[in-house]
Every structure is written in C-alpha cells, then in structure tokens.
Design a protein around this motif. Structure first.
Motif, PDB file in Angstrom:
ATOM      1  N   SER A 561      38.320  49.719  26.661  1.00 43.66           N
ATOM      2  CA  SER A 561      37.475  48.589  26.261  1.00 43.66           C
ATOM      3  C   SER A 561      36.019  48.850  26.646  1.00 43.66           C
ATOM      4  N   LYS A 562      35.831  49.515  27.787  1.00 46.08           N
ATOM      5  CA  LYS A 562      34.474  49.854  28.203  1.00 46.08           C
ATOM      6  C   LYS A 562      33.852  50.840  27.206  1.00 46.08           C
ATOM      7  N   VAL A 563      34.652  51.799  26.756  1.00 45.00           N
ATOM      8  CA  VAL A 563      34.149  52.781  25.787  1.00 45.00           C
ATOM      9  C   VAL A 563      33.810  52.083  24.476  1.00 45.00           C
ATOM     10  N   LEU A 564      34.676  51.140  24.068  1.00 46.59           N
ATOM     11  CA  LEU A 564      34.428  50.440  22.802  1.00 46.59           C
ATOM     12  C   LEU A 564      33.167  49.584  22.889  1.00 46.59           C
ATOM     13  N   VAL A 565      32.926  48.972  24.050  1.00 49.73           N
ATOM     14  CA  VAL A 565      31.695  48.202  24.221  1.00 49.73           C
ATOM     15  C   VAL A 565      30.491  49.128  24.073  1.00 49.73           C
ATOM     16  N   LEU A 566      30.565  50.248  24.750  1.00 47.83           N
ATOM     17  CA  LEU A 566      29.450  51.195  24.731  1.00 47.83           C
ATOM     18  C   LEU A 566      29.169  51.695  23.317  1.00 47.83           C
ATOM     19  N   THR A 567      30.240  51.935  22.558  1.00 43.97           N
ATOM     20  CA  THR A 567      30.070  52.526  21.229  1.00 43.97           C
ATOM     21  C   THR A 567      30.021  51.463  20.132  1.00 43.97           C
ATOM     22  N   SER A 568      29.836  50.201  20.532  1.00 35.96           N
ATOM     23  CA  SER A 568      29.877  49.140  19.523  1.00 35.96           C
ATOM     24  C   SER A 568      28.601  49.109  18.681  1.00 35.96           C
ATOM     25  N   SER A 569      27.511  49.680  19.168  1.00 41.88           N
ATOM     26  CA  SER A 569      26.318  49.724  18.317  1.00 41.88           C
ATOM     27  C   SER A 569      25.742  51.130  18.349  1.00 41.88           C
ATOM     28  N   ASP A 570      24.819  51.380  17.428  1.00 43.27           N
ATOM     29  CA  ASP A 570      24.266  52.728  17.308  1.00 43.27           C
ATOM     30  C   ASP A 570      23.322  53.065  18.447  1.00 43.27           C
ATOM     31  N   GLU A 571      22.750  52.011  19.000  1.00 41.08           N
ATOM     32  CA  GLU A 571      21.810  52.229  20.087  1.00 41.08           C
ATOM     33  C   GLU A 571      22.234  51.422  21.297  1.00 41.08           C
ATOM     34  N   MET A 572      21.884  51.949  22.455  1.00 38.74           N
ATOM     35  CA  MET A 572      22.218  51.230  23.657  1.00 38.74           C
ATOM     36  C   MET A 572      20.930  50.717  24.292  1.00 38.74           C
ATOM     37  N   ILE A 573      20.955  49.452  24.686  1.00 40.16           N
ATOM     38  CA  ILE A 573      19.788  48.889  25.351  1.00 40.16           C
ATOM     39  C   ILE A 573      19.935  49.163  26.838  1.00 40.16           C
ATOM     40  N   LYS A 574      18.901  49.713  27.403  1.00 35.59           N
ATOM     41  CA  LYS A 574      18.986  50.032  28.828  1.00 35.59           C
ATOM     42  C   LYS A 574      17.810  49.428  29.569  1.00 35.59           C
ATOM     43  N   ASP A 575      18.079  48.955  30.770  1.00 29.20           N
ATOM     44  CA  ASP A 575      17.051  48.368  31.609  1.00 29.20           C
ATOM     45  C   ASP A 575      15.877  49.334  31.762  1.00 29.20           C
ATOM     46  N   PRO A 576      14.630  48.829  31.579  1.00 32.38           N
ATOM     47  CA  PRO A 576      13.486  49.750  31.638  1.00 32.38           C
ATOM     48  C   PRO A 576      13.036  50.091  33.052  1.00 32.38           C
ATOM     49  N   THR A 577      13.680  49.553  34.051  1.00 29.13           N
ATOM     50  CA  THR A 577      13.242  49.851  35.421  1.00 29.13           C
ATOM     51  C   THR A 577      13.717  51.244  35.825  1.00 29.13           C
ATOM     52  N   THR A 578      13.070  52.243  35.229  1.00 34.72           N
ATOM     53  CA  THR A 578      13.412  53.632  35.541  1.00 34.72           C
ATOM     54  C   THR A 578      12.205  54.300  36.166  1.00 34.72           C
ATOM     55  N   ALA A 579      12.447  55.494  36.703  1.00 38.85           N
ATOM     56  CA  ALA A 579      11.351  56.222  37.364  1.00 38.85           C
ATOM     57  C   ALA A 579      10.463  56.859  36.316  1.00 38.85           C
ATOM     58  N   ILE A 580       9.206  57.020  36.671  1.00 37.76           N
ATOM     59  CA  ILE A 580       8.275  57.673  35.742  1.00 37.76           C
ATOM     60  C   ILE A 580       7.390  58.624  36.540  1.00 37.76           C
ATOM     61  N   VAL A 581       7.167  59.817  35.982  1.00 37.44           N
ATOM     62  CA  VAL A 581       6.397  60.845  36.691  1.00 37.44           C
ATOM     63  C   VAL A 581       4.961  60.824  36.194  1.00 37.44           C
ATOM     64  N   ASN A 582       4.058  60.851  37.113  1.00 36.68           N
ATOM     65  CA  ASN A 582       2.651  60.955  36.766  1.00 36.68           C
ATOM     66  C   ASN A 582       2.333  62.438  36.515  1.00 36.68           C
ATOM     67  N   ASP A 583       2.069  62.770  35.239  1.00 36.83           N
ATOM     68  CA  ASP A 583       1.891  64.171  34.858  1.00 36.83           C
ATOM     69  C   ASP A 583       0.693  64.817  35.558  1.00 36.83           C
ATOM     70  N   PHE A 584      -0.278  63.988  35.959  1.00 32.27           N
ATOM     71  CA  PHE A 584      -1.479  64.574  36.558  1.00 32.27           C
ATOM     72  C   PHE A 584      -1.255  64.973  38.010  1.00 32.27           C
ATOM     73  N   THR A 585      -0.383  64.259  38.688  1.00 33.73           N
ATOM     74  CA  THR A 585      -0.235  64.561  40.123  1.00 33.73           C
ATOM     75  C   THR A 585       1.052  65.310  40.463  1.00 33.73           C
ATOM     76  N   CYS A 586       1.956  65.453  39.517  1.00 31.84           N
ATOM     77  CA  CYS A 586       3.205  66.199  39.798  1.00 31.84           C
ATOM     78  C   CYS A 586       2.860  67.653  40.066  1.00 31.84           C
ATOM     79  N   ASN A 587       3.354  68.194  41.206  1.00 32.69           N
ATOM     80  CA  ASN A 587       3.060  69.598  41.488  1.00 32.69           C
ATOM     81  C   ASN A 587       4.300  70.484  41.372  1.00 32.69           C
TER      82      ASN A 587
END
Lengths: 657, 135, 284
Positions: A561-587
């Motif tokens: 049932s979890k798999v069917l929920v996941l595959t129920s639409s073509d796209e998955m909405i995911k929480d945007p609170t993810t990490a982001i790298v600053n390209d200028f300061t990443c060494n």
C-alpha cells in the motif's frame, strides 16, 4: 516591513492554566512588524482556523505565528490554512508553548509560563522575519517496484502492487520463490496445509501480467533515490535456457550425482541438476555448478543428452542487468540459528536431534518421508518426542537475547501433528513461558495439551545425550521442583530465528538501518512499521524480526500500500526543507558527503566551455535529502544551509532571547 | 508454605549481602531451571539451585541458609556454563558457605574424617575440602 | 632444547608422582623439557568463587610471581592447579586494584606477565600433534580409550578457553596422535564428585559411577584423565562396583606410546593396570 499576525492558543486549559495568553497577545503587539495579535480557546478548531484566514485578509498579513502545541501536531493544519488564505505556507511558524512550556510549568500564578511563552513567541517572530517563501520540490516517480525476496511477504507485496496496476520485479536468490513457508507442513492455528494455501499465490505471481520473476538472482548495487532507483541485478547462470525448458524432469531423473537438499534441510538428497521442490516456481531446474562433473571436469553431460528441447546450456554465463524502479520492498526473510550453537544438545552429532524446520519436512506430505514421522537415524517411528523451546532464544550468553516469537505456537502444532500421525506417541515440551498472544492462539496451545496430550514441562533442558539408541533429555520441571530425565526416541529443537547471512551487506547497499542482530530497522516501531529511514524503501516480513505467517502477509500488504501511494501520481511532492550548498563558498572537502546518512550529496564537476573541469562542488539531491542537517554541522566553510532553518533564521531567534 | 512479601523482604540486608559477596544479581535469573536440570548433585539438595535463587529473589535468606544445598554443591560450574543469563548458582552457594563459615562455625571436623581417606586421598581433595567446609 | 617453566603442585609431588614423571620423560622424547619452578607453594586447590575473597588469590598469586622470574609462560598438569592458576591470573590481569592488594600481602611482586598453559595445550599449540605422532614408537593401535575431562580443565569456558566447553577434542586428538581409538562418551564433561569424597562418599560413588558406566557403555577399555582427584574418585568407585577399567593419567598412556619402559610409568600404583590389556592386544 513585514506584516505579521500572532495567534496564541489556550488549548482549552492545557496552555491557559499556566500561561496568561491574553498578556502574551498584548505584549507581542508591541514588537515591530507585528500588526495583529489574538488569543483563542482552540486555534486548531474550524472556527479558530476561520479566524486565522479572516485575519490574513483583514490585516493583509504576510506572515503568521501560531503559539500553540508542538509543530508535530498542527504545523500542517496551520500552514494549510495560510496557503488557502493566500500566503506561502512556509511563512507560517509554530512557537511551541504547550509541550515545552505550559505542560512543564506548574506555577498557577502563570508567571513563569507566561515569561517563557513571551520569549518563545518573540524568538519565533524574529525568526519568521528572516523566512523565505519556499516551494515544495516535485520529483518524477518511476512507477515500477522492486521486491527483494520471494517468500510469503514478498509474494504478497508483489501481488498487491501488481493488482494495483503497477509493474513489479520480484527478485529471489534461490531457484524458486516460496521461501520458508513452502517448507511448512501445516499452519497454526487453523491447521491448513501450507503448500495448499501458498502455491496458488506462487502460481499467481508467476502468471500475473504485471509481475516479472527473476529467480536465482541477486541484487548487487542500488543507486538513486525515492522514485528513481537504479538497481543492478546479477542473474546467476542456471545452465538451463528458461525459454526452452519445459520442466519435464528428464534431466534430474537421469542426473547421476546427488547432494544434500537445502530445501529438505539435509533430510534428503537432491540431484545436481534440480528444482528445490516439486511445486517450484518457476519449474525450471538449475545446475549446482560446484558439484557438477560436466562443469568442473568436463565429464558427464547426461542431462544435456536426455533433454528433449535441448535447454541445457553449459556455456551459460551470469548476466548483469540494470533496472529502474521507483520503490523497493525488502522481504529477505530469516534463517534458523546454525547447528554448532547447541553443543550440549548434541546437535549435529546426534542424528535424532533435529530442528523445527526439519520436523516440518518430516510432517509434510511432500517431504522426505511422505508425511510419516520417522526418525532420521534408523527410519523408525518415534514413540516419544521431546520438544525443546527457546533453543538459542532468550539466551543472551550463548545465543540471542530476544524471543523468537513463533516457536511456542509451532511447537504446539508439532505435538498435534505428531499425535495425529502417531496415535500412541507421547510428546513432551520443555518451555519457559508459553507465549500465545493472538487470535485463537491460546486455545490452540490448550488444545495441544488437553486434547492431544502433550506433556508440558516448565523448565529448560541442560543436556541431551545418546544411550542405547535412545536420546536422553535431562532437564528441570520448576513447577514440581524436580530434575526430569526422559528417554526419548527423538528431540526437536525450536531453534532461534536469526537474520539471513549477508543481511548487513544488503542493508549497507540499500542505506537502511539494522540492529545488533542484523534485523532491519523500521522507521518508527509503532507508527511507521514498514518504512525505513531511506524514503522509497519499505520492509516486510521476518527481515524485521521474528514473526509468523499472518503478520508477514499483513506486512507484505502494508508495504504494497505504501508503494501504491508513492506511485499513485507521476510526480512526488516533497518538503522543501532540504540542504542547499553555497557554490561560492564550498571548498569541496567532501566532509558533507561522508557525513550524510542518506547518501544525498553528490560530487559534481563544473566545466568550462572546452569541457575541462575547473571546479568541483558538493550538490544536494533534493529527492534524497531529508533535511536532517548533519551536513550543515559538518561543513567546515559554512557553505551549507538548511532551507527553512538557515543560520540567519536560527541566529535571529537566538538574538531575540 | 505461605510467603508474606514486602519491599523490606525483597531488599533485605542479608539478601543484599549475599548478592554482594557472590557478585550475582538475582534479578537476572528468569527461573528457567537449567541449573537445577543440569546440576549433578541437585538430587541430594534440600533446595535445588534455581529454587535457591528464587527464594533469594523473594528475600527468604533464612531458608537458603538452613538448607544443605551449599554443602552439597561441588562447584563444578555446570550451572553457570549452561545458564542462558550468565548467573552462577555456584557463586551464590559459595557465598552462602562463606557467610556461614565467616561466623566461625565449621561444617566438618578434621577428627571426624576417616583415616583411610586422609592417608590415600590426593592433597588437593583435602585442601579443597578444608577450604569449603572449615572456617 | 625448549625449556618450559612448570608447576607440579602438591598432589603431583606425592600421591600422583607418576603423572609428573611420565609427563617429564615424555617431553624429553618429544624434544622439550618441563622444568620445575625453583620454589613453589600449594595453589590453594580452589579458585575462590566469591569475588570479595581476595585472600584466596594470594597463594596462586605467589606461584605466578615465582613463575614470572622463570619466564613468561607457566605450564601445569593437574586440572585443578591449572584452573586455579589460570583464573587467578585472569583476575589479576583484568583487575589492577586486586593485583595491587594481593601484592601487598606478598614478599615478591607479581606484574601480570605470565601466561598459564596446560601441558595438553603445549602439545597441541607449541609442539603439534603431528610431531607427537612422529615421536611415537609404540602406537596404541586399537586401544579404545576414553578421555574424561571433568570440570576444572574446561569450566568456566570464557576463562579457561582450552577447548570447546560442551564438545572438547583436545585429549581425543592426542589419543589419535598416539594411534589409539578415542571413545567419545556422553558423561565426559560431567562431574566426578570431587572433594565430596571427604564427607559425602555416596554422592561421589554415584557421580563417578555414572562416568564409568557411560564410558564403558561406549566400549572404552581405558579411561584417561588429567586430574588426580578424578582419577582417585573414579578408581575408588570402580573398586567398589567391581568393574575393572584402568583409570590412568593421559601422560602414562603418552609415555607408553613414546616407548618408555612400562616399569617407569607407575602403573603398579593403579588399582587397575592397563598393562594386561596391552599385552593381550600384543602391544607390549
């Protein structure tokens, strides 16, 4: 200048008892940027939410604070209300003044609770001023599912997903699906024949248009993330062409070499070209390469000679394929504790000391004795059998500390099967506790004792040895405080269920957790019982820990049932609170890559127009990132921020304290 | 037998002492009976090893001290080597013996021992016996 | 020649002298020597089972301190001495506080630098059973020999570690190396009754009787042991019951196989000598 609304919930008396919400509302009004404040009995109620929405319109709010319970409870509720009122949901923040404030303060003057609420709310207001509107990530989802393991849990998951209209790839390590359940004689508590209820499901899995079976195959590598996994599978050489083979059995009839049958747990021989059992699915044999005279020495080849459709192919090689799937169900099952653990029980030395699965084979009508209970040493019918429960289980010193859960029930079943087959036979069961929680389970065990005459002895067995063709069992009955010695014809050990060898290696490939016994960890033991920490990977059955057939089936369906929920639409909405790298300061020190528990950070190359690599950078895959923040802490150059929890936001909150 | 239980029985000073001297935690024992099942001399004991531990769990120190079990235990460690919980009944009975001997009461008198034994037995038997039976 | 410091103990210096001499003579035939510690005392014959009994550790600690002067290993033969010395050594190595307390009671100081091994371990791990076989001049072909381990050689397993607790093979492997046929019998790790011989001889008769019956049932013609108290109890019980299995030290059988003169092996002290059996089998 921002236009912030602050709403303070009384939560009935939950908050209002120790917090002066009216005062909080008044004080907050004084903060620059706050244009409206209000307290109310139940902010989460429909009138409360309506009030929020109306305030947004009336005061033209662009941000909102709700001082109420933990964000775990109602963050979603209030953010949704915001969204429907037209502000970005990530411009709504919760100040927790219940779990972390009113509930821990008992000051009825409300002083301490109010002071703390003021602090918490003020901090959240300053934090909110630094918030940025965020948009949920959308990730494309591949709608195929991979199931690893073709036992009952895996089969059930495969059938449910396939019936839900999704394609399923079912990968099984051995030559046939069916797993341990295929070995069982009858199943508790209803005593229906295991094969009779399992084989229809096996055949259905084979014939289902949405299911592709890959038996004798192993998962080698897993890459990607939820909705977008790339799986490398090794299809081991069967030395039999699956397209041509008709499963007629001429090859294994004529094969001159024999080996111990794994399926029969050594109680019977099989040929070197073989199917594990008569109802194998697919009914296509494999050649046991290390023991095949043709493959090892180039001498024999009888199977190829007698094969009508010329399906035997000694030149066949392993094939490695890559498959793309969106979700994975892991259902790799269990093993029994290896024999050498039971020195004092003579296991391995005394032929008539066997384990539970061996007894299942003896009792099975398709087993080595055709369903007759005959002891391995001399093929005689045992007149008495001693069953020893907790062999290796609940034994933290020499075995495993946990209870194997199914042994109480299957031992009771064994005593019944024995009595039904050997009418005057006497069974004895050494037990420590009878654990028969479950529908009709207790009645079942009582039936074994009261109707089928099993003698239950409360105690552990100290040793088992042979004397004059008998197996002597020396143990205790603590209820009568006696030492008990039984001269038995046979002994059955209810050996502990343990994880499969290599369970840890597979977990590492999948990026899922496991405990010290190498059973896989569920995300949450109560509320997320088939999920793992890695999104898109689910669990079912005994790879999680000991469980019986009904539970394994329920978990297979739950994972499906979890798999069917996941595959129920073509796209998955995911929480945007993810990490982001600053390209200028990443060494590019890659500390984040090492620290990330989800393998969500990739090393990327920045190239110039000629295609030369000019820089290397860490890049966060939003599909995999869970926003745990480990990388933020690990980054030496402070180049990583967590969206929604940026350093700027956190410092603003701290400074407001 | 009727046992009246209270917290002061369970945590009694004497029970705590025997736990300390033996180094064994009685709560560890889940009463499977393996020690009594495998003990070569439990047939000759007033109270078999697992029940000794049970009585100590229940705070009945005096029952343990009155029983002959401690003088019968030979210290072969079969109980300990097969205990699924790693509890040593032998250590507990040794502690009981020690607590008795440390009061200065001997279990055996040298003059009562048969001369034939003293003349022929290996020294180790005599040394060991004295250590276990004499204060 | 490899010389290994050796602790004979009280019993092997008196009533079980044949155990000591046969082991020493055998060692020389296999190319090594076990050498008595210049000074030693009784080990105490019981390892104190109560952890608060530090006094009981002093006697064996004194032996270990003496051994430290002679080298870094100490071998012994008697199962009880081996048990006491090995367990004491483990405690003193693991618990520095106990070590310093014990040291306060002794003239000499023990630093914890000795490994205690059994003569059987020396044969298995240092000499090797193949080397033993090479030294055999009188293979004990067809002699059904039962190895009786008893308790102290093996238990507690995590301290002794000489072999698997429930299924040891070290003595059987040695017997095979000597050409004999080892007899595995169920009671080989059960107790003989030990020091209860002092005041409860009926218990000893029962337990030792079980051991002998169990071995005889499996067809044993000789029982070997590495413990003088086991030997004593088994032999006495046998005398009462009227059966006649020779019960000897494993080193006596070893010496025989290595070609020692049977007159030097002390069989005359056994109530039941194996010599008649061996002559009957035409091995002598």
């Amino acid at each position: 200048m921002s236009r912030i609304g602050v709403f303070i919930c009384q939560c009935g008396t939950n908050i209002a008892d120790t917090v002066d919400t009216e005062k909080v509302a008044e004080e907050m009004k004084k903060i620059p940027g706050v244009v409206h404040t209000q307290d109310y009995k139940f902010m989460c109620s429909s009138p409360g939410q309506k009030m929020l929405k109306e305030a947004v319109k009336k005061h033209r709010l662009d941000g909102m604070i709700v001082s109420a319970c933990s964000p775990h409870m109602h963050e979603k509720t209030f953010r949704r209300a915001c969204e429907s009122a037209g502000i970005n949901p990530y411009m709504c923040e919760i100040a927790n003044i219940r779990e972390q404030c009113s509930w821990v303060h008992h000051d009825k003057t409300k002083e301490t609770g109010t002071v703390k609420s003021l602090d918490l709310t003020r901090m959240t207001i300053e934090r909110l001023k630094k918030n940025q509107p965020l948009k949920p990530n959308k990730i494309p989802v591949n709608k195929r599912a991979l199931i690893i393991g073709g036992g009952i849990a895996g089969i059930q998951a495969a059938l449910d997903i396939a019936d839900g209209g999704r394609e399923v790839l079912l990968v099984e390590k051995t030559p046939s699906i069916g797993g341990n359940m295929a070995k069982l004689s009858e199943t508790f508590p209803t005593m229906d024949c295991s094969q009779c209820i399992l084989t229809p499901k096996m055949v259905e899995a084979e014939l289902h248009e949405n299911i592709t079976l890959m038996t004798y195959s192993e998962v080698e590598k897993i890459e990607g993330f939820i909705g977008n996994f790339r799986v490398t599978i090794r299809k081991k050489a069967r030395y039999v062409n699956e397209e041509l083979c008709t499963g007629c059995g001429d090859c294994w009839d004529k094969c001159p070499f024999k080996q111990d049958s794994e399926f029969e747990h050594g109680l019977k021989k099989r040929k070197v070209i073989y199917t594990p059992f008569p109802q194998s699915v697919p009914n296509i044999p494999v050649i046991d390469a290390p023991n095949c005279a043709m493959l090892q020495k180039g001498k024999c080849g009888v199977c190829a000679k007698v094969c009508g459709p010329k399906a035997v192919d000694f030149e066949q090689k392993d094939i490695v394929v890559e498959e793309k799937v969106g979700a994975i169900v892991v259902a790799t099952g269990y093993d029994l504790m290896p024999n050498e653990h039971f020195g004092e029980y003579g296991y391995g030395r005394i032929k008539d000391v066997i384990n539970g699965l061996q007894f299942e084979r003896l009792a099975s009508s398709s087993g080595p004795t055709g369903g007759k209970i005959l002891r391995p040493s001399d093929g005689k019918e045992p007149q008495s059998i001693v069953f020893i429960q907790c062999a290796g289980s609940r034994d933290e010193k020499k075995g495993v500390s946990y209870c194997s859960k199914i042994c109480c029930m299957y031992t009771a079943k064994h005593t019944m099967l024995y009595r039904h087959k050997v009418h005057d036979g006497q069974s004895y069961v050494f037990y420590m506790d009878i654990r028969s929680g479950g529908k009709r389970y207790e009645e079942f065990v009582r039936g074994a004792i009261e109707k089928d005459g099993a003698m239950y002895l409360r105690g552990r067995v100290s040793r088992v040895y042979e004397k004059d063709g008998k197996v002597i069992v020396q143990g205790a009955d603590t209820l009568s405080d006696s030492q008990v010695e039984i001269e038995a014809d046979m002994v059955v050990l209810a050996t502990a269920l343990v994880s499969r060898p290599g369970a840890d290696t597979l977990a590492q490939k999948l990026g899922i957790g496991y405990d010290k016994h190498k059973f896989y960890n569920e995300y949450h033991p109560k509320l997320k019982p088939v999920e793992t920490v890695t999104a898109g990977i689910f669990l079912a059955g005994t790879c999680l820990g000991p469980m019986d057939v009904p539970e394994s089936v329920a978990q297979g369906s739950a994972a499906a049932s979890k798999v069917l929920v996941l595959t129920s639409s073509d796209e998955m909405i995911k929480d945007p609170t993810t990490a982001i790298v600053n390209d200028f300061t990443c060494n590019a020190c890659w500390d984040c890559v090492v620290a990330c528990p989800y393998s969500a950070i990739e090393k990327t190359d920045i190239k110039d127009r000629e295609g030369n690599v000019i820089r290397r950078l860490a890049h966060v895959n939003d599909g995999v990132c869970t926003g745990c923040g480990t990388c933020v802490a690990a980054c030496r150059s402070k180049a990583i921020d967590l969206k929604g929890y940026t350093d700027e936001q956190v410092y603003a909150a701290i400074n407001a304290f | 037998m009727k046992i009246k239980l209270s917290k002061s029985d369970i945590d009694g000073a004497l029970v705590t002492q025997i736990s300390k001297v033996s180094g064994e935690d009685f709560k560890q024992c889940y009463q499977c009976g393996n020690c009594s099942g495998g003990c070569p001399v439990s047939y000759a004991m007033d109270i078999p090893p697992s029940q000794i531990i049970r009585f100590l769990q229940l705070g009945r120190f005096e029952l343990v001290m009155e029983a002959n079990s401690m003088w019968v235990c030979v210290g072969c460690l079969q109980c300990y080597s097969r205990c699924p919980k790693g509890v040593s009944a032998a250590n507990i009975l040794e502690a009981a013996r020690q607590l008795s001997l440390r009061k200065g009461t001997d279990h055996e008198r040298i003059e009562d021992l048969p001369v034939s034994f003293l003349k022929t037995a290996p020294q180790q038997a005599i040394v060991c016996g004295f250590r276990k039976f004499v204060s | 020649m490899l010389k290994i410091p050796y602790y004979p103990g009280c019993t092997l210096s008196t009533v079980a002298k044949e155990f000591d001499t046969s082991a020493k003579d055998s060692a020389i035939k296999m190319g090594f020597e076990i050498e008595d510690l210049p000074q030693w005392n009784c080990c105490g014959a019981t390892f104190p089972l109560t952890p608060d009994n530090i006094m009981g550790l002093t006697a064996p600690a004194k032996v270990l301190a003496g051994a430290e002067k002679a080298g870094d290993t100490l071998t012994t033969l008697c199962s009880v001495c081996y048990n006491v010395l090995k367990r004491t050594n483990r405690v003193l190595k693991d618990d520095k506080e106990k070590l310093s307390t014990v040291n306060e009671f002794m003239e000499e100081e023990y630093a914890g630098g000795v490994e205690v091994t059994h003569y059987l371990e020396v044969l298995r791990d240092q000499i090797g059973f193949t080397k033993v076989t090479e030294a055999v001049s009188r293979p004990l072909k067809g002699v059904k020999t039962a190895a009786y381990y008893g308790c102290m050689l093996l238990r507690p397993f995590e301290d002794m570690g000489i072999d698997r607790a429930e299924a040891p093979t070290i003595m059987e492997d040695l017997l095979k190396a000597l050409g004999a046929t080892p007899v595995f019998f169920p009671d080989r790790v059960e107790c003989c009754g030990a020091h209860l011989a002092m005041d409860k001889p009926d218990i000893v008769s029962k337990l030792s009787g079980n051991v002998i019956d169990s071995a005889a049932r499996e067809g044993a013609e000789i029982i070997v042991t590495s413990c003088p108290l086991c030997q004593y109890n088994l032999e006495n019980t046998q005398a009462e019951s009227g059966s006649a299995l020779p019960i000897v030290y494993f080193t006596q059988i070893l010496g025989l196989a290595l070609g020692q003169d049977e007159k030097t092996l002390g069989f005359e002290k056994n109530k039941f000598s194996p010599l008649a059996l061996l002559r009957y089998k035409e091995l002598l």
